[in-house]
Structure formats: C-alpha cells, structure tokens
Design a protein around this motif. Sequence first.
Motif, PDB file in Angstrom:
ATOM      1  N   ALA A 298       0.818  -1.208   0.000  1.00  0.00           N
ATOM      2  CA  ALA A 298       0.000   0.000   0.000  1.00  0.00           C
ATOM      3  C   ALA A 298       0.852   1.258   0.000  1.00  0.00           C
ATOM      4  N   ARG A 299       2.165   1.108   0.046  1.00  0.00           N
ATOM      5  CA  ARG A 299       3.065   2.266   0.007  1.00  0.00           C
ATOM      6  C   ARG A 299       4.317   1.910  -0.794  1.00  0.00           C
ATOM      7  N   VAL A 300       4.075   1.599  -2.065  1.00  0.00           N
ATOM      8  CA  VAL A 300       5.129   1.107  -2.936  1.00  0.00           C
ATOM      9  C   VAL A 300       6.288   2.098  -3.038  1.00  0.00           C
ATOM     10  N   ASP A 301       5.978   3.398  -3.072  1.00  0.00           N
ATOM     11  CA  ASP A 301       7.039   4.403  -3.214  1.00  0.00           C
ATOM     12  C   ASP A 301       7.982   4.432  -2.016  1.00  0.00           C
ATOM     13  N   ASP A 302       7.544   3.877  -0.884  1.00  0.00           N
ATOM     14  CA  ASP A 302       8.400   3.865   0.306  1.00  0.00           C
ATOM     15  C   ASP A 302       9.399   2.705   0.305  1.00  0.00           C
ATOM     16  N   ILE A 303       9.203   1.729  -0.592  1.00  0.00           N
ATOM     17  CA  ILE A 303      10.057   0.541  -0.545  1.00  0.00           C
ATOM     18  C   ILE A 303      11.521   0.867  -0.818  1.00  0.00           C
ATOM     19  N   PRO A 304      11.870   1.618  -1.889  1.00  0.00           N
ATOM     20  CA  PRO A 304      13.296   1.909  -2.112  1.00  0.00           C
ATOM     21  C   PRO A 304      13.969   2.652  -0.966  1.00  0.00           C
ATOM     22  N   PRO A 305      13.389   3.767  -0.446  1.00  0.00           N
ATOM     23  CA  PRO A 305      14.079   4.430   0.670  1.00  0.00           C
ATOM     24  C   PRO A 305      14.149   3.567   1.927  1.00  0.00           C
ATOM     25  N   LEU A 310      17.403   0.204   5.593  1.00  0.00           N
ATOM     26  CA  LEU A 310      17.716  -1.072   6.230  1.00  0.00           C
ATOM     27  C   LEU A 310      19.130  -1.535   5.891  1.00  0.00           C
ATOM     28  N   LEU A 311      19.598  -1.240   4.676  1.00  0.00           N
ATOM     29  CA  LEU A 311      20.988  -1.551   4.328  1.00  0.00           C
ATOM     30  C   LEU A 311      21.949  -0.729   5.182  1.00  0.00           C
ATOM     31  N   ALA A 312      21.616   0.556   5.370  1.00  0.00           N
ATOM     32  CA  ALA A 312      22.465   1.414   6.199  1.00  0.00           C
ATOM     33  C   ALA A 312      22.477   0.923   7.644  1.00  0.00           C
ATOM     34  N   ARG A 313      21.336   0.487   8.133  1.00  0.00           N
ATOM     35  CA  ARG A 313      21.284  -0.023   9.505  1.00  0.00           C
ATOM     36  C   ARG A 313      22.080  -1.315   9.632  1.00  0.00           C
ATOM     37  N   ALA A 314      22.012  -2.171   8.611  1.00  0.00           N
ATOM     38  CA  ALA A 314      22.788  -3.406   8.637  1.00  0.00           C
ATOM     39  C   ALA A 314      24.281  -3.097   8.700  1.00  0.00           C
ATOM     40  N   ALA A 315      24.695  -2.032   8.009  1.00  0.00           N
ATOM     41  CA  ALA A 315      26.111  -1.649   8.032  1.00  0.00           C
ATOM     42  C   ALA A 315      26.544  -1.211   9.419  1.00  0.00           C
ATOM     43  N   THR A 316      25.651  -0.535  10.165  1.00  0.00           N
ATOM     44  CA  THR A 316      25.996  -0.117  11.522  1.00  0.00           C
ATOM     45  C   THR A 316      26.074  -1.299  12.474  1.00  0.00           C
ATOM     46  N   VAL A 341       7.593  -5.529   5.996  1.00  0.00           N
ATOM     47  CA  VAL A 341       8.895  -4.970   6.363  1.00  0.00           C
ATOM     48  C   VAL A 341       9.836  -6.060   6.870  1.00  0.00           C
ATOM     49  N   ARG A 342       9.296  -7.048   7.557  1.00  0.00           N
ATOM     50  CA  ARG A 342      10.157  -8.129   8.064  1.00  0.00           C
ATOM     51  C   ARG A 342      10.825  -8.863   6.898  1.00  0.00           C
ATOM     52  N   GLU A 343      10.064  -9.131   5.849  1.00  0.00           N
ATOM     53  CA  GLU A 343      10.634  -9.791   4.670  1.00  0.00           C
ATOM     54  C   GLU A 343      11.685  -8.904   4.015  1.00  0.00           C
ATOM     55  N   LEU A 344      11.379  -7.598   3.894  1.00  0.00           N
ATOM     56  CA  LEU A 344      12.328  -6.677   3.287  1.00  0.00           C
ATOM     57  C   LEU A 344      13.619  -6.596   4.099  1.00  0.00           C
ATOM     58  N   GLU A 345      13.505  -6.542   5.407  1.00  0.00           N
ATOM     59  CA  GLU A 345      14.704  -6.442   6.247  1.00  0.00           C
ATOM     60  C   GLU A 345      15.564  -7.693   6.128  1.00  0.00           C
ATOM     61  N   ASN A 346      14.935  -8.863   6.176  1.00  0.00           N
ATOM     62  CA  ASN A 346      15.700 -10.102   6.029  1.00  0.00           C
ATOM     63  C   ASN A 346      16.399 -10.155   4.672  1.00  0.00           C
ATOM     64  N   MET A 347      15.704  -9.684   3.641  1.00  0.00           N
ATOM     65  CA  MET A 347      16.279  -9.690   2.304  1.00  0.00           C
ATOM     66  C   MET A 347      17.489  -8.752   2.224  1.00  0.00           C
ATOM     67  N   MET A 348      17.382  -7.566   2.820  1.00  0.00           N
ATOM     68  CA  MET A 348      18.495  -6.617   2.775  1.00  0.00           C
ATOM     69  C   MET A 348      19.694  -7.138   3.560  1.00  0.00           C
ATOM     70  N   ARG A 349      19.461  -7.771   4.670  1.00  0.00           N
ATOM     71  CA  ARG A 349      20.572  -8.324   5.451  1.00  0.00           C
ATOM     72  C   ARG A 349      21.268  -9.453   4.680  1.00  0.00           C
ATOM     73  N   ARG A 350      20.465 -10.257   4.003  1.00  0.00           N
ATOM     74  CA  ARG A 350      21.052 -11.352   3.227  1.00  0.00           C
ATOM     75  C   ARG A 350      21.873 -10.789   2.066  1.00  0.00           C
ATOM     76  N   LEU A 351      21.339  -9.808   1.378  1.00  0.00           N
ATOM     77  CA  LEU A 351      22.062  -9.215   0.259  1.00  0.00           C
ATOM     78  C   LEU A 351      23.332  -8.513   0.725  1.00  0.00           C
ATOM     79  N   ALA A 352      23.276  -7.896   1.907  1.00  0.00           N
ATOM     80  CA  ALA A 352      24.476  -7.261   2.443  1.00  0.00           C
ATOM     81  C   ALA A 352      25.591  -8.288   2.661  1.00  0.00           C
ATOM     82  N   LEU A 353      25.205  -9.519   2.958  1.00  0.00           N
ATOM     83  CA  LEU A 353      26.193 -10.573   3.198  1.00  0.00           C
ATOM     84  C   LEU A 353      26.724 -11.190   1.909  1.00  0.00           C
ATOM     85  N   ILE A 354      25.837 -11.406   0.924  1.00  0.00           N
ATOM     86  CA  ILE A 354      26.232 -12.220  -0.228  1.00  0.00           C
ATOM     87  C   ILE A 354      26.619 -11.408  -1.454  1.00  0.00           C
TER      88      ILE A 354
END
Length: 499
Positions: A298-305, A310-316, A341-354
């Motif tokens: 319901a808020r597609v435009d918010d997904i990229p930011p 979440l990538l920035a938070r994973a880096a911290t 958001v839970r799925e998005l966060e898990n995905m970003m953390r996985r991508l940060a690793l691989i």
Amino acid sequence: MDGTVLIADDDRTIRTVLTQALTRAGCRVHATGSLNQLSRWVDEGRGDLVITDVMMPDGNGIDMIPAIRKARPGLPVIVISAQNTIVTAIRATEAEAFDYLPKPFDLPDLMARAGQALSRRVRRADPAAQSPAAPPPEAEPATDPTLPLIGHAPAMQNLFRMVARVLNADLPVVIAGEAGVGKTVVARSFHDLSDRREAGFVVLTSADPSEEAIQRAAERALGGTLLIEDPAGFDSAAQARLIGMIEAWESGPGRNQMPRLISTTGPDPQAEVAAGRLRADLYYRLAGVTITVPPLRARVDDIPPLARHLLARAATQGLPARRLSDAATAVIRAHPFPGNVRELENMMRRLALIAAGAEISEAELRQTLQDSQPVMAQAAAPAPSAPRAMSPATGMAAPAPALSGPPLAGLGESANMRLAQSVEMHLQRYFDLHGDQLPPPGLYDRILREIEKPLLEIALDATGGNQLRCADLLGINRNTLRKKLTDLNIEVTRRRKLM
C-alpha cells in the motif's frame, strides 16, 4: 486568502513555487533561505503565517518554533520537511506547529492548510496586553536513530500524525495490521518517544497466559507501557484475567501508576471479535484508539528508501556496506512483499552478506527473490527445460507467458496451453497473496512490463543486438523498440551472431 506569509527554505525552487502560488492567492510573501532572517522578520512583527523547512544551513526549523511562540504567541507555523520520519512528525506536534507536511508536498494541499492557518490566526496585539508565553516544549527525547518508521506515503504520514496526537494521551491503543508490517516497532515508539520512556516496557504474549505471569508483567509495567501481543491468541481464561487486571487498575488505588496499554492485532480486530476469538469486553477496553499500519504494497514508493535505510542499519551492525543499483531498485519496488517490512529487512541483510560488490546488482536481487520462495511454490513451476524469468510482480520464477490466440510459432497447441496455464497459476497466486485485499493499482502495466522485458532481451540476444532485425522479429516499429529499450533500461550490445 489574505495575510502575509513568511517562507524559510534553502531550496530556491520551493521558495519560488510557494511565493508565486501564495501571491496569486492574494497573500503578501517574504521568502528567505535563512532562519536568522526569518527570526528578524518575526521579531519585527511581520507575518501572519510562517512556513519553514526543518534542516536549514543555519539551524533547525522545528527548534525555532519555541522562540517564535515566545515572540509572537498565536503566530501559526507550518513545517515542511524531507525527513519523513515519525520523529519529525512527533517533534513538530510537540512544538505545537499548526501543521506538518512531508516533502515533496501536494501544492493544493499546502495552500488549503495555509488558508486554514490564516483564517484562524491571532493577529498581533499590543505587546503589553499579551499573555505570558507558554514554556518551550521539552528537548527532543532520546530515540533510536535506527527506528525503521520512515515513509512519505500518505498512509504512513497519517500514521505518524495519529501517533503524534495520542503519544502522551491516557488512552489504550490497538495497533492493527498484517504480519511483518512493524506493529511492535510502532508500539515501542509509543513508549520510547513518550513521557513514560523512563519506566518499563513489558511485552505480554499468549505464551504467558497464567495468572502469575500476567501479574508479574503488570507489576513490571507500572508507570510505563504494557504491550499485549495478539490478545485474540490468549485463551478465554487468560482474556478474563486481562479484563480483571484492567478493572483492578481502573478502580483501585494504583490508578496513577496504571501503565499505558497497547495491543497488536491482525488487520481486522473486529472480525476477531465477531468470530469469538477475542472477547468484546476485552477489545473495547483495549481499543481507546485504533491505528492501522499499512502493508508495504500500500506504500510502494516507500520501498526503495526503506530498503536503503535497512541496508544502512545493517552496516551499523557490522555487515558490509551495500547500496542498491537502479535496476535492483526497480525490481524490489515491484515485489509484492507478502512478508512486509520483516521480509524486506531479512532480504536486505542477506544481500548485504552475499553481494559480490558494493552495489547490489539486479541479478543478485532476482536470485535472492527466487531463493526465498517457498519450496512448494518452486515445485509448482514448469519443468527446468522451459524458459524461466524471475518476476518481481509475482515474486516467483515463471516462464514467459503465451499470448492469447493461435499457438506461438514453433510450439504445439499443448505446449502453448501449458504456458498459459502456468501464467494463470502465478497470477492467481499473486492475487491469493493479498487475501481479501486487491493488489495495488497499476497491475496491468506491471505485469506487461515483466513479460515485455525478458521478451525484448531474448529477442535482442537472438538477433545479435541488431535493433532493426529485432523490431522485424517482434513485428513492431524500430522507434517503438528503441523507446521500450530506454523505458525498460535494457542495455543493447551489438555483436555478430554466430551460426
């Protein structure tokens, strides 16, 4: 519209647009890129309305509101900000701003709010007759800078405003929404940003249904916040104990220490009541106000930011610093995210690793999407020999669909039917993922885009990158092909086709 408007924004374009719009509406306008200049105008008695940005070269617009209130009680202030977070909305509300709008704002909406502010303004009277200024609001509370409550979408901005309005009210709150949308994070923000933040924050789940467990949670939460996770998941006896606990607080001597009650539920708590899973008398004790957290679709435009956040938070947190490529951003924006958001966060953390490099590629993102699909969904896909393409619209690996009408050249009737049935299966699953809700608008264009891109890429590869031959193969005009290649960000590499 009548009055003098003071504008403070370091963006010259915004100053120009607002000045022109307000002048056409009949206002007198003074615009500046400096908070110091704005302060001088206020002290001189100019202006019936202030419109200010937050982050300015010489200060913070919200921090300046107490000084404006002290110098000019009753002068309304509208805050506009590109910092679309819940903290900004709450700070603007605590500072008693007349209104708060995120950037980019809708100009007619801002004009309407400016008109409301000017119609309700209190004209500056004789300073000697003015009542003493109210004390400035407290400093910004300590908050978690990694709080993932960001979003420009109207649904999220409405949520921010509602949280800001009821943050310190003595009302119980129900936070409704699908799994994974961040209901617990919203509940935690109620506590961390409120005047109860120094007291305890206690979570009570259906795993703690005994009278002793409920009593211990109640004692630890005194003066603070008690979060009841999914009260419909408690058995009837435990729900009765919760009712007794609330009644004892409301009528007993410890009422002043009664914790703030916050509950999280599914998207439709009243349906839980109607189905008998949640006692009506408990629900109405918990639902002083209900706040619904929107799903990501319901808020597609918010997904990229949000993904970048979440990538920035994973880096911290010690993971490698990564960023999304433009192509990967387009893919992630089209994914339905049934896990929110839970799925998005898990995905970003996985991508940060691989991820192989600092920038996450489209191929890496598509592979991660494919790998994250349930085994049953992958098993339902066609045989490995069939051509496959990852579809961010459906979030599944799918074959290129058959067009309606006669069979595709080179395929028999049965093969064409299998393609059509496979496409139908994946589209039906996409609708099923949304339950009783419809997918977000624009489905037709999203699906066609997902079909079109692999078709063009395969056709280009088959013709060795020769756009004239590719257009002839597809049966479309060459200019049309070029426009589609640009719109879909398809890179063309001319090579000799080896036979």
